[in-house]
Write an enzyme that holds these catalytic residues in place. Structure first.
Site, short mmCIF file in Angstrom:
data_model
loop_
_atom_site.label_atom_id
_atom_site.label_comp_id
_atom_site.label_asym_id
_atom_site.label_seq_id
_atom_site.Cartn_x
_atom_site.Cartn_y
_atom_site.Cartn_z
N LYS A 87 0.87 -1.18 0.00
CA LYS A 87 0.00 0.00 0.00
C LYS A 87 0.90 1.23 0.00
CE LYS A 87 -3.34 2.56 2.88
NZ LYS A 87 -4.22 2.57 4.07
N ASP A 119 -2.40 10.12 3.52
CA ASP A 119 -3.81 9.74 3.69
C ASP A 119 -4.48 10.75 4.62
OD1 ASP A 119 -6.28 8.60 4.06
OD2 ASP A 119 -5.55 6.90 5.27
N ARG A 165 -7.98 -0.32 0.97
CA ARG A 165 -8.56 -1.52 0.37
C ARG A 165 -9.07 -1.24 -1.05
NH1 ARG A 165 -12.76 -1.87 5.27
NH2 ARG A 165 -11.02 -0.78 6.25
N ASP A 208 -12.10 7.35 4.00
CA ASP A 208 -10.86 7.06 4.72
C ASP A 208 -10.52 5.58 4.70
OD1 ASP A 208 -8.60 7.63 6.13
OD2 ASP A 208 -9.62 7.93 8.07
N LYS A 248 -9.69 13.11 8.27
CA LYS A 248 -9.19 12.67 9.58
C LYS A 248 -9.10 13.87 10.52
CE LYS A 248 -6.29 8.81 8.06
NZ LYS A 248 -6.93 7.75 8.84
N GLU A 260 -9.58 3.85 2.31
CA GLU A 260 -9.13 3.95 0.92
C GLU A 260 -8.13 2.88 0.53
OE1 GLU A 260 -7.68 5.43 3.33
OE2 GLU A 260 -5.59 5.00 2.87
N ASP A 280 1.62 6.21 5.46
CA ASP A 280 0.63 5.29 4.90
C ASP A 280 1.12 4.63 3.62
OD1 ASP A 280 -1.75 4.06 5.49
OD2 ASP A 280 -2.98 5.46 4.34
#
Ligand code: BES
Ligand code: MN
Ligand code: ZN
Length: 504
Positions: free
Chosen positions: A268, A273, A354, A350, A280, A352, A291
């Site tokens: 990933k 993020d 996946r 959020d 967030k 995201e 991230d």
């Protein structure tokens, strides 16, 4: 700093410094006893006087010990001999390095690698010592105007092993450790990089850099237009709110026979993020530059693999994207058609990771992989479940689970398997699409893995959630370089197992 291994007697060593252990209460290690005999009881006298108790973290630095050929003797506390843990062993090595660096010895021979830790051998001791040493010397100071330089840094460190017959394995431990440490270092450098510099494009440039350095590596970059053509709509939806376009970077390592199926590692690579429209909270949001820790660890493992020149085929993928809120961002309520054709209702922008990974998992089918492992800072819930020292492993495949847990244990890079029973799948039900992108609060790491599992039906797959382990917060904020040791160990093991053996 350069590392060496040898097997010699402490009394014969002529070095700037010789390092030996002291156990609690005030007992010399075997190497210490030999030096004590030479010095006619000088060391044991000091111990009796109470100069060092032997607690973990204690050190006593001595000059001109009678009859000892080395200029200095460093006594290092090792705690109670029978209770020495793996963590304490690494602490002891770290403390030793710090002390040696502070005290001006340019070289040293260290007998702490002879310490016995339950269930471990000298291969492990040497490998962990070198990895811990390298780890403790790491700093990310390229953006500091004034760098802190050690005045007379340690240049050469030799680890001793008890017997000559251990030497071959110790040499191998050293070689593996140096590759893992270098892999961890490049992982840390990449992950620590600020998100205004480390964008998906930057990740792709790093991938190209690897291809330039290693003959067996080729690099392939999939840009936004190509992703559109491939129908990677879910991946692209995540990236569409950012001015920094998505790039998926493929690092092809060809060390095996042409017909040998590749092992695929997917990282990933969210270079930042923000949460997107489901923004967030502000606290510690800077840490969401990490991230892309999964991508950084895949990058590190590919570097280690190439350095070890292993005879296997591996494809490392950096799934680069940035998740930002904007007038063009995807939103809660959107329904996305993934590359697989399955539809997803976005309930939270959020979640995201996946959405990026699912399209990559579909994309890799074309390689007919031997197995696929994705590595992701996927869920905050993983930190709640396992904390900051243990990564979560989820896979429907028993064999792959055992292999990864084994590698984790061998490399001392901890992981724990979480279940992924079918019952969890229904948490992803959506009234409007094939699935929702979140499964509610209960078992958040597992439902994220369940989401990914829906895109992995055509090969053996495992998922590592490294949300808790990829970086440290607080005063020592920084990437940990994990799980480069685990991934590299997995690749070493695969390359050592019978080439024709299939892993079903
Ligand atoms: N990258 C985060 C997960 C994360 C959060 C890792 C904090 C490390 C520290 C991921 O993209 C995310 O935001 N996940 C959400 C999912 C939720 C909306 C279902 C989370 O964990 O809160
Ligand atoms: Mn997120
Ligand atoms: Zn994320």
């Amino acid at each position: 700093m350069e590392f060496f291994v040898k097997s010699g007697n402490p009394e014969k060593q002529r070095s700037a410094c010789i390092v030996v252990g002291v156990f609690e209460p005030r007992r010399l290690s075997h190497a210490g006893e030999l030096l004590d005999e030479m010095s006619e009881g000088y060391l044991s006298t000091l111990l009796r006087r109470g100069d060092i108790e032997g607690k973990v973290g204690q050190v006593l630095f001595l000059h001109h010990v009678p009859n000892v050929l080395s200029e200095r003797v460093l006594l290092v506390g090792c705690g109670k001999e029978r209770e020495l843990t793996e963590t304490q062993y690494k602490q002891i090595i770290t403390k030793t390095i710090a002390t040696l660096n502070d005290t001006g010895s340019l070289e040293a021979i260290c007998f702490l690698s002879e310490l016995h830790i339950k269930g471990r051998d000298s291969y492990w001791a040497v490998r962990q010592a070198v990895e811990a040493a390298k780890d403790s010397l790491y700093s990310f100071d390229q953006f500091k105007t004034n760098k802190e330089n050690t005045r007379r840094p340690l240049r050469k460190l030799t680890f001793n092993v008890p017997s000559r017959k251990d030497l071959t394995r110790a040499e191998q431990a050293l070689q593996h450790a140096l590759a893992v440490a270098q892999g961890s270092k490049v992982c840390k450098d990449l992950a620590n990089m600020p998100p205004n510099i480390c964008t998906p494009l930057y990740l792709s440039e790093q991938a190209k850099g690897l291809a330039e350095r290693f003959q067996k590596i080729e690099c392939e970059i999939i840009d936004t237009a190509q992703m559109q053509a491939l129908q990677m709509n879910s991946y692209l939806a995540v990236a569409q709110g950012s001015k920094n376009p998505a790039y998926m970077s493929l690092i092809h390592y060809k060390g095996g026979k042409e017909e040998q199926k590749p092992i695929i590692l997917i990282g990933k690579g969210l270079t930042f993020d923000s949460g997107g429209i489901s923004l967030k909270p502000g606290e510690a949001m800077d840490e969401m530059k990490y991230d892309m820790g999964g991508a950084a660890s895949v990058f590190g493992a590919m570097q280690a693999l190439a350095a070890l020149d292993l005879p296997i085929n591996v494809i490392g993928i950096l799934a680069g994207a940035e998740n930002m809120p904007s007038g063009n961002a995807y939103r809660p309520g959107d329904i996305l058609t993934t590359m697989s054709g399955q539809t997803v209702e976005v309930l939270n922008t959020d979640a995201e990771g996946r959405l990026v990974l699912c399209d990559v998992l579909t994309y890799v089918e074309r390689f007919q992989p031997e197995c696929v492992i994705d590595v992701a800072t996927l869920t905050g819930a993983c930190i709640i479940a396992l904390g900051h020292n243990i990564s979560a492993l989820m896979t429907p495949h028993k064999g792959l689970a055992n292999e990864l847990l084994n590698a984790s244990n061998q490399a001392s890079d901890k992981a724990w398997q979480l279940p992924m029973d079918d019952e969890f799948q229904k948490q992803l039900d959506s009234p409007f699409a094939d699935m929702a992108n979140i499964g509610g609060r209960p078992a958040g790491s597992i439902t994220a893995a369940c989401f990914l599992s829906r895109f992995t039906k055509n090969y053996n797959w495992a998922h590592l959630d490294i949300a808790g382990t990829a970086w440290k917060s607080g005063a020592n904020k920084g990437s940990t370089g994990r799980p480069v040791p685990l991934l590299t160990q997995f690749l070493i093991n695969r390359s050592e197992s019978d080439q024709n053996e299939s892993h079903i």
